[in-house]
Design a protein around this motif. Sequence first.
Motif, mmCIF file in Angstrom:
data_model
loop_
_atom_site.group_PDB
_atom_site.id
_atom_site.type_symbol
_atom_site.label_atom_id
_atom_site.label_comp_id
_atom_site.label_asym_id
_atom_site.label_seq_id
_atom_site.Cartn_x
_atom_site.Cartn_y
_atom_site.Cartn_z
ATOM 1 N N THR A 427 34.564 74.971 17.318
ATOM 2 C CA THR A 427 34.071 76.068 16.490
ATOM 3 C C THR A 427 35.002 77.261 16.693
ATOM 4 O OG1 THR A 427 31.802 75.288 16.782
ATOM 5 C CG2 THR A 427 32.104 77.547 15.997
ATOM 6 N N PRO A 428 35.687 77.720 15.667
ATOM 7 C CA PRO A 428 36.707 78.760 15.877
ATOM 8 C C PRO A 428 36.084 80.120 16.181
ATOM 9 C CG PRO A 428 36.459 78.313 13.542
ATOM 10 C CD PRO A 428 35.605 77.303 14.252
ATOM 11 N N PRO A 429 36.711 80.903 17.033
ATOM 12 C CA PRO A 429 36.256 82.285 17.245
ATOM 13 C C PRO A 429 36.353 83.067 15.940
ATOM 14 C CG PRO A 429 37.857 81.617 18.919
ATOM 15 C CD PRO A 429 37.883 80.567 17.868
ATOM 16 N N VAL A 430 35.479 84.066 15.802
ATOM 17 C CA VAL A 430 35.480 84.870 14.579
ATOM 18 C C VAL A 430 36.702 85.778 14.517
ATOM 19 C CG1 VAL A 430 32.988 84.760 14.325
ATOM 20 C CG2 VAL A 430 34.011 86.596 15.681
ATOM 21 N N LYS A 431 37.324 86.043 15.654
ATOM 22 C CA LYS A 431 38.530 86.854 15.692
ATOM 23 C C LYS A 431 39.367 86.428 16.896
ATOM 24 C CE LYS A 431 36.074 90.569 18.124
ATOM 25 N NZ LYS A 431 35.667 92.001 18.080
ATOM 26 N N PRO A 432 40.659 86.726 16.890
ATOM 27 C CA PRO A 432 41.513 86.303 18.011
ATOM 28 C C PRO A 432 41.007 86.846 19.342
ATOM 29 C CG PRO A 432 42.846 87.053 16.165
ATOM 30 C CD PRO A 432 41.424 87.391 15.808
ATOM 31 N N ASP A 433 40.955 85.967 20.343
ATOM 32 C CA ASP A 433 40.507 86.369 21.668
ATOM 33 C C ASP A 433 41.166 85.448 22.692
ATOM 34 O OD1 ASP A 433 39.168 83.963 21.456
ATOM 35 O OD2 ASP A 433 37.204 84.855 21.143
ATOM 36 N N ASP A 434 40.591 85.395 23.907
ATOM 37 C CA ASP A 434 41.163 84.595 24.983
ATOM 38 C C ASP A 434 40.517 83.225 25.111
ATOM 39 O OD1 ASP A 434 43.009 86.522 25.710
ATOM 40 O OD2 ASP A 434 41.597 87.543 27.057
ATOM 41 N N SER A 435 39.842 82.729 24.076
ATOM 42 C CA SER A 435 39.271 81.388 24.126
ATOM 43 C C SER A 435 40.386 80.366 24.307
ATOM 44 C CB SER A 435 38.496 81.089 22.843
ATOM 45 O OG SER A 435 37.421 81.990 22.692
ATOM 46 N N SER A 436 40.118 79.342 25.126
ATOM 47 C CA SER A 436 41.193 78.402 25.455
ATOM 48 C C SER A 436 40.636 77.012 25.717
ATOM 49 C CB SER A 436 41.969 78.887 26.683
ATOM 50 O OG SER A 436 41.124 78.888 27.827
ATOM 51 N N MET A 437 41.540 76.065 25.726
ATOM 52 C CA MET A 437 41.250 74.687 26.128
ATOM 53 C C MET A 437 42.307 74.289 27.143
ATOM 54 S SD MET A 437 42.071 71.245 25.881
ATOM 55 C CE MET A 437 43.176 71.181 24.487
ATOM 56 N N SER A 438 41.888 73.895 28.347
ATOM 57 C CA SER A 438 42.831 73.536 29.401
ATOM 58 C C SER A 438 42.733 72.055 29.710
ATOM 59 C CB SER A 438 42.570 74.360 30.667
ATOM 60 O OG SER A 438 41.265 74.137 31.150
ATOM 61 N N VAL A 439 43.863 71.485 30.095
ATOM 62 C CA VAL A 439 43.969 70.062 30.424
ATOM 63 C C VAL A 439 44.263 69.951 31.916
ATOM 64 C CG1 VAL A 439 45.167 67.906 29.912
ATOM 65 C CG2 VAL A 439 44.877 69.621 28.113
ATOM 66 N N SER A 440 43.529 69.078 32.600
ATOM 67 C CA SER A 440 43.746 68.836 34.027
ATOM 68 C C SER A 440 43.683 67.344 34.292
ATOM 69 C CB SER A 440 42.683 69.543 34.879
ATOM 70 O OG SER A 440 42.694 70.931 34.663
ATOM 71 N N ILE A 441 44.363 66.918 35.333
ATOM 72 C CA ILE A 441 44.259 65.539 35.788
ATOM 73 C C ILE A 441 44.036 65.552 37.292
ATOM 74 C CG2 ILE A 441 46.767 65.239 36.055
ATOM 75 C CD1 ILE A 441 46.243 62.285 35.103
#
Length: 787
Positions: A427-441
């Motif tokens: 679900t996209p943020p309504v405006k640019p912000d610091d929302s993120s998706m991180s990958v870890s193993i």
Amino acid sequence: MQLRASWSRYKKISAIWLLAVAAMDLAGSGFAVAAPTTGRPGKAPMPSGTVAAPGAASGATASPDPSGTTAALVPAPPGTRQRTLTFAQLGQTDGLRLRGTEGSSEVNFGIRLDQTVASALLRLRYTYSPALIPDLSQLKIFLNEELIATLPFTKQDGGKPLVRDIALDPRLLSGFNRVRLVLIGHYSMECEDATHSSLWADISPQSEIVTSTQPLTLRNDLATLPAPFFDRHDNRDQSIPFVFGAPPSLAVVHAAGVVATWAGAIGDYRRTRFPVSVKTLPSKHAIVFVTNDTMLPGLDLPKVDAPTLRMMSNPDDPSLKLLVVQGRDAKDLETAALALVSGRAALSGDAMRIDALTPMPPRVAYDAPRWVRTDRPVKFGELVDNPNDLQASGYMPWPIRLRLNLPADLLTWQNTGVPMDLKYRYTPPVKPDDSSMSVSINDKFVRAYRLRAAGESQDKSHMLVELLSDGTMADRKEVRIPAFQVASRNSLSFQFAMEPHKDGMCSQTIAHAARSAIDADSTIDFSGLPHYAEMPNLSFFVGSGFPFTKYADLAQTAIVMSKTPDTAELETVFSTLGRFGRSTGVYADRFEVLDTTQTDRFKDRDLLMVGGRDVADLLVKWGKNLPLIIDQTRRVMTGQPQASRGDGAMGSALAASPVGPAHMDAVSQGPLAALVGFESPVSRSRSVVAINASSDDALLGVVDAIDDNARRAEIHGDLAVFSGARAESFRLGQTYFVGDVSWWTRIRYHLSSHPILVGLVALLAAFAIALKCFGWLQRRAARRLEP
């Protein structure tokens, strides 16, 4: 100003209305909220905050004492068995973390098919935020989506560890059950932030589900298999007794071993043990192996003229079941065992005769169902049982995790990384912000990507026009996972973190409005990693059964044991085979079972040696260069100078101590056991793993250590010694390599551990090239000077 005053009056009226509704809910729910008492004589005061659960006619209560000392709500009826499972044992090792105005989490538990529940309770150990408003906040508890309790919050108990006993109605229980806890939290009468840090309640992983059960007699029907010997609703470790009518021959051991690999495979994450008894029936569900000549005393069985499978009741206890694998001889037993593990879907009735059976063709290397394919890219959808496992909801959801089991011999040396084609939606943020998706193993950070806002395109020169959009944003990334972070067992996780947005101070944010998902057609590709590893490496063996499980059907494996194995040796063999099945996820039927005298059949086989004196005698016969040989009283330890790389493949023995004596010969009466790995003296590049011990108890102690997660991590190198609860690992013998890589990679790999030699070779090569060039220049100059 009038509008603001009206809004304030409205909020006050709403708060009064909510208080009234909450009071009516508590009054009508059947819960008694204890008030401060004056300690009237003849009646013990109820502790503050104590809750009586509905259905507890006896008025059973629970104390908020942090020690958790509480009385059972319902006394266990005669003939019942009580079982206690903590949330940690049910998979919630970190407990439950409830956050927000409607934070929710759940825990699942099962009831075995052969049991009926007489009574059950939930012993909840929890702590909640002291900032919560008592009259507006509560903890709702659901059992299979039925509301069974609502726990109120009090100001004086805020921030304290509490214990509550809640009775669970047995009529609501089934084979699979879900307890869901929902925090209804409010910290203000005015405007609230649904993600405020004061909105929390923590459920301890030591919370318990206590059930009192009575045995339920099942019908004699092969269609119920693998129950009751294995019940998928029971998450505990398995113990499946194997019973023989006489000391088993090696062929009978093979038949029982096939069943052991099958039981280990269906057990999945559960550890499986196979206690062995001869001529006696245990007081548990058991699998019996008999032939016409080795009938079990006390078991009335007719002689058969073909391989036969039979389900029957234990004559000593009708609630216990016996699965009888029967035949005229050992060959029939092998056929019946193979029919059990491969044709279970066609089994029914109390007995079945097997007239013909053709086994499946041999499997190819590295095709174990529980291992990630290494010959092609693999879609994420192939790695999960339920597509919902790739989805999450909330602004800070739990990570999406994938389990990646890989062959232990993948060479990660000087690899640029494992490519991953990652597709995800959110679900996209309504405006640019610091929302993120991180990958870890394996909990090690790999990459993080910012989540684009609605309508924002990566290519600023183009306008993003979404047709038939579902309100989510799709993105795609090419990721490379560092090869050195990859092990034989991996957990790949994706953590979405989204920032909620509010237009005004009093505007509300829906806690679960944000959704995120990893697309099932995302891929990860391990095909660029060759198979090449330094051996021996006992961490490979205890982690995934390698090198024996290279072929999931154990086609190139031989089990070596005594001619007349005792019950401890048999249990060790069956438990080890069960671990192989657990690693691969499929039964195995192509291994051989040999005794220590059949050395002519050891050629071109990886050998698993189990036993005491016979195995020790064979090890002594093979020579002095083995790390450790254990007899009943004699211990012979030998170390050799060697240069172990310890960095060539996944899970290598980095911590194995190379320190040891050049030679030691000693005598002792104390118990000692060892796991020894070395190259087969019969065939080059073939592996031997020997489980050697001075006594039966010490031999079974090795199985206990391998089954224990903490102690298993201490096993590596070519020698692991076990004495009591202690396990120490060493690397004392010579190493060798298995696998296949190009000659150029092989040369570069081996030269990389000898930098001085590489430097000398480079200097010699440069000198030779310089001499060649010098000669060529001399000849050219001579031609120019000729008249």
